[in-house]
Motif scaffolding. Structure first.
Motif, PDB file in Angstrom:
ATOM      1  N   ASP A   1       0.818  -1.217   0.000  1.00 27.03           N
ATOM      2  CA  ASP A   1       0.000   0.000   0.000  1.00 27.03           C
ATOM      3  C   ASP A   1       0.849   1.262   0.000  1.00 27.03           C
ATOM      4  OD1 ASP A   1      -2.544  -1.379   0.224  1.00 27.03           O
ATOM      5  OD2 ASP A   1      -1.926  -1.882   2.253  1.00 27.03           O
ATOM      6  N   PHE A   2       1.985   1.206   0.691  1.00 27.89           N
ATOM      7  CA  PHE A   2       2.883   2.360   0.780  1.00 27.89           C
ATOM      8  C   PHE A   2       4.308   1.911   0.505  1.00 27.89           C
ATOM      9  CE2 PHE A   2      -0.592   3.255   3.839  1.00 27.89           C
ATOM     10  CZ  PHE A   2      -1.088   4.418   3.275  1.00 27.89           C
ATOM     11  N   ARG A   3       5.141   2.886   0.130  1.00 25.79           N
ATOM     12  CA  ARG A   3       6.549   2.635  -0.109  1.00 25.79           C
ATOM     13  C   ARG A   3       7.377   3.710   0.583  1.00 25.79           C
ATOM     14  NH1 ARG A   3       3.382   0.785  -3.352  1.00 25.79           N
ATOM     15  NH2 ARG A   3       2.545   2.867  -3.635  1.00 25.79           N
ATOM     16  N   VAL A   4       8.399   3.281   1.320  1.00 22.71           N
ATOM     17  CA  VAL A   4       9.380   4.202   1.892  1.00 22.71           C
ATOM     18  C   VAL A   4      10.763   3.727   1.460  1.00 22.71           C
ATOM     19  CG1 VAL A   4       7.903   4.780   3.853  1.00 22.71           C
ATOM     20  CG2 VAL A   4       9.576   2.936   4.089  1.00 22.71           C
ATOM     21  N   MET A   5      11.706   4.669   1.367  1.00 23.70           N
ATOM     22  CA  MET A   5      13.043   4.348   0.873  1.00 23.70           C
ATOM     23  C   MET A   5      14.112   4.985   1.755  1.00 23.70           C
ATOM     24  SD  MET A   5      12.657   5.053  -3.257  1.00 23.70           S
ATOM     25  CE  MET A   5      14.343   4.554  -3.671  1.00 23.70           C
ATOM     26  N   THR A   6      15.290   4.404   1.712  1.00 24.71           N
ATOM     27  CA  THR A   6      16.457   5.083   2.256  1.00 24.71           C
ATOM     28  C   THR A   6      16.978   6.032   1.187  1.00 24.71           C
ATOM     29  OG1 THR A   6      18.110   3.508   1.438  1.00 24.71           O
ATOM     30  CG2 THR A   6      17.049   2.996   3.546  1.00 24.71           C
ATOM     31  N   THR A   7      17.804   6.971   1.591  1.00 21.50           N
ATOM     32  CA  THR A   7      18.356   7.944   0.641  1.00 21.50           C
ATOM     33  C   THR A   7      19.253   7.287  -0.409  1.00 21.50           C
ATOM     34  OG1 THR A   7      20.135   8.364   2.236  1.00 21.50           O
ATOM     35  CG2 THR A   7      18.261   9.885   2.254  1.00 21.50           C
ATOM     36  N   LYS A   8      19.765   6.101  -0.098  1.00 18.01           N
ATOM     37  CA  LYS A   8      20.686   5.422  -1.015  1.00 18.01           C
ATOM     38  C   LYS A   8      19.987   4.368  -1.881  1.00 18.01           C
ATOM     39  CE  LYS A   8      24.597   5.962   2.153  1.00 18.01           C
ATOM     40  NZ  LYS A   8      25.621   5.244   2.967  1.00 18.01           N
TER      41      LYS A   8
ATOM     42  N   VAL B   1      16.059   3.774 -13.774  1.00 17.06           N
ATOM     43  CA  VAL B   1      16.226   3.456 -12.358  1.00 17.06           C
ATOM     44  C   VAL B   1      16.115   4.757 -11.569  1.00 17.06           C
ATOM     45  CG1 VAL B   1      17.770   2.523 -10.598  1.00 17.06           C
ATOM     46  CG2 VAL B   1      17.666   1.457 -12.865  1.00 17.06           C
ATOM     47  N   LEU B   2      15.160   4.810 -10.664  1.00 23.02           N
ATOM     48  CA  LEU B   2      14.879   6.024  -9.894  1.00 23.02           C
ATOM     49  C   LEU B   2      15.649   6.042  -8.586  1.00 23.02           C
ATOM     50  CD1 LEU B   2      10.972   6.002 -10.203  1.00 23.02           C
ATOM     51  CD2 LEU B   2      12.563   7.316 -11.629  1.00 23.02           C
ATOM     52  N   ASN B   3      16.239   7.197  -8.264  1.00 22.16           N
ATOM     53  CA  ASN B   3      16.773   7.344  -6.918  1.00 22.16           C
ATOM     54  C   ASN B   3      15.633   7.778  -5.998  1.00 22.16           C
ATOM     55  OD1 ASN B   3      16.460  10.194  -7.072  1.00 22.16           O
ATOM     56  ND2 ASN B   3      18.508  10.430  -7.961  1.00 22.16           N
ATOM     57  N   ALA B   4      15.937   7.936  -4.719  1.00 17.35           N
ATOM     58  CA  ALA B   4      14.883   8.216  -3.738  1.00 17.35           C
ATOM     59  C   ALA B   4      14.169   9.528  -4.024  1.00 17.35           C
ATOM     60  CB  ALA B   4      15.479   8.217  -2.333  1.00 17.35           C
ATOM     61  N   ASP B   5      14.921  10.566  -4.364  1.00 17.46           N
ATOM     62  CA  ASP B   5      14.311  11.876  -4.629  1.00 17.46           C
ATOM     63  C   ASP B   5      13.392  11.823  -5.846  1.00 17.46           C
ATOM     64  OD1 ASP B   5      15.566  13.032  -2.457  1.00 17.46           O
ATOM     65  OD2 ASP B   5      17.270  13.770  -3.627  1.00 17.46           O
ATOM     66  N   GLN B   6      13.823  11.130  -6.896  1.00 20.23           N
ATOM     67  CA  GLN B   6      13.007  11.012  -8.102  1.00 20.23           C
ATOM     68  C   GLN B   6      11.725  10.222  -7.835  1.00 20.23           C
ATOM     69  OE1 GLN B   6      16.136   9.172 -10.432  1.00 20.23           O
ATOM     70  NE2 GLN B   6      16.354  10.988 -11.734  1.00 20.23           N
TER      71      GLN B   6
ATOM     72  N   GLY C   1       5.747  10.651  -6.868  1.00 23.58           N
ATOM     73  CA  GLY C   1       4.616  10.194  -6.081  1.00 23.58           C
ATOM     74  C   GLY C   1       4.577   8.696  -5.907  1.00 23.58           C
ATOM     75  N   PHE C   2       5.639   8.031  -6.316  1.00 25.53           N
ATOM     76  CA  PHE C   2       5.697   6.577  -6.199  1.00 25.53           C
ATOM     77  C   PHE C   2       6.062   6.155  -4.782  1.00 25.53           C
ATOM     78  CE2 PHE C   2       7.971   2.452  -7.198  1.00 25.53           C
ATOM     79  CZ  PHE C   2       6.817   1.736  -7.412  1.00 25.53           C
ATOM     80  N   VAL C   3       6.874   6.967  -4.131  1.00 27.67           N
ATOM     81  CA  VAL C   3       7.322   6.684  -2.766  1.00 27.67           C
ATOM     82  C   VAL C   3       6.741   7.730  -1.831  1.00 27.67           C
ATOM     83  CG1 VAL C   3       9.362   6.745  -1.272  1.00 27.67           C
ATOM     84  CG2 VAL C   3       9.405   5.434  -3.392  1.00 27.67           C
ATOM     85  N   ASN C   4       6.299   7.283  -0.661  1.00 29.06           N
ATOM     86  CA  ASN C   4       5.653   8.182   0.294  1.00 29.06           C
ATOM     87  C   ASN C   4       6.629   8.965   1.154  1.00 29.06           C
ATOM     88  OD1 ASN C   4       3.804   5.494   0.061  1.00 29.06           O
ATOM     89  ND2 ASN C   4       2.548   7.339   0.128  1.00 29.06           N
ATOM     90  N   GLU C   5       7.706   8.301   1.603  1.00 31.80           N
ATOM     91  CA  GLU C   5       8.675   8.952   2.470  1.00 31.80           C
ATOM     92  C   GLU C   5      10.078   8.444   2.164  1.00 31.80           C
ATOM     93  OE1 GLU C   5       8.149  11.390   4.524  1.00 31.80           O
ATOM     94  OE2 GLU C   5       5.965  11.377   4.606  1.00 31.80           O
ATOM     95  N   VAL C   6      11.056   9.335   2.401  1.00 28.63           N
ATOM     96  CA  VAL C   6      12.472   8.975   2.259  1.00 28.63           C
ATOM     97  C   VAL C   6      13.148   9.234   3.597  1.00 28.63           C
ATOM     98  CG1 VAL C   6      14.656   9.492   1.101  1.00 28.63           C
ATOM     99  CG2 VAL C   6      12.511   9.517  -0.202  1.00 28.63           C
ATOM    100  N   PHE C   7      13.915   8.232   4.069  1.00 26.04           N
ATOM    101  CA  PHE C   7      14.582   8.346   5.358  1.00 26.04           C
ATOM    102  C   PHE C   7      16.081   8.160   5.196  1.00 26.04           C
ATOM    103  CE2 PHE C   7      10.303   6.728   6.432  1.00 26.04           C
ATOM    104  CZ  PHE C   7       9.892   7.726   7.296  1.00 26.04           C
TER     105      PHE C   7
END
Length: 219
Positions: free
Chosen positions: A87-94, A134-139, A144-150
């Motif tokens: 339902d949601f996606r979160v990513m690390t900065t790397k 290939v998307l990085n976290a900011d992209q 709108g694909f990722v909800n939060e970046v940590f």
């Protein structure tokens, strides 16, 4: 690993008092998709593999729980498709996410293409799937694909804290809301069937073999 995921989803379906679940990878990789030697061994089993993973990911997508993909590293190919089943996606900065199937001269086969259209719309889904970008976290966040970046090494812990802070009400309320949203979305089985047919046409083809042998996935 596919069979293990199938069993995990079955266990989650039996979790009557559950509210949320976090899906993450081991170490610094979420899921880098098919390993070259394994893919070579199952070239004649593309349809079966696709059917199993569509069944598993669609059940993950339809769980009464809220699911979060905690992307701790590369999520490529099938790994990117797995993130769409949550339902949601979160990513690390790397971390990075990429639907790189086109680089391997195949298309999505686990339902990820169908789900991506629902998440990002036709145009953005078409762009990501056809370009193999290939998307990085900011992209991913900007799209709108990722909800939060940590900025953390422990994305699973951050994901748990984030979802616990986000959800309100009793677990029964959360499960009712999830069911309502699923019924409202009304994802058609026909789309899954067609995605599987298109995937099977390309899997194991001469073009696919050529890309495999050149290891185009990581170029």
């Amino acid at each position: 690993m596919m069979a293990d995921l199938h069993e995990c989803v079955s266990e989650l379906e039996r979790w009557a008092t559950g509210r949320a679940v976090v899906l993450t990878g081991s170490g610094n990789t979420f899921c880098s998709g098919g390993e070259l030697q394994t893919v070579q061994k199952i070239l004649h089993k593309g349809g079966d593999m696709c059917k199993l993973m569509q069944f598993t990911t669609s059940r993950l997508y339809s769980l009464p729980l809220i699911s979060v993909a905690a992307v701790n590293g590369h999520a490529l190919g099938g790994g990117a498709e797995l993130t769409t089943a949550c339902d949601f996606r979160v990513m690390t900065t790397k971390a990075k996410i990429g639907f790189v199937q086109a680089r391997m001269n195949v298309s999505t086969g686990w339902g990820g293409g169908t789900r991506l259209i629902g998440l990002l719309g036709r145009t953005n889904a078409l762009l990501l799937l056809s370009s193999g970008q290939v998307l990085n976290a900011d992209q991913a966040k900007a799209l709108g694909f990722v909800n939060e970046v940590f900025d953390t090494e422990d994305i699973a812990s951050e994901a748990r804290k984030w979802i616990n802070k986000t959800l309100v009400g009793d677990f029964t309320v959360t499960r009712n809301i999830k069911q309502m949203v699923l019924e409202g979305a009304n994802m058609e089985d026909l789309a899954y069937t067609r995605e599987r047919e298109l995937f099977t046409k390309l899997w194991g083809s001469e073009l696919h073999l050529k890309a495999l042998n050149a290891n185009m996935k990581h170029k």
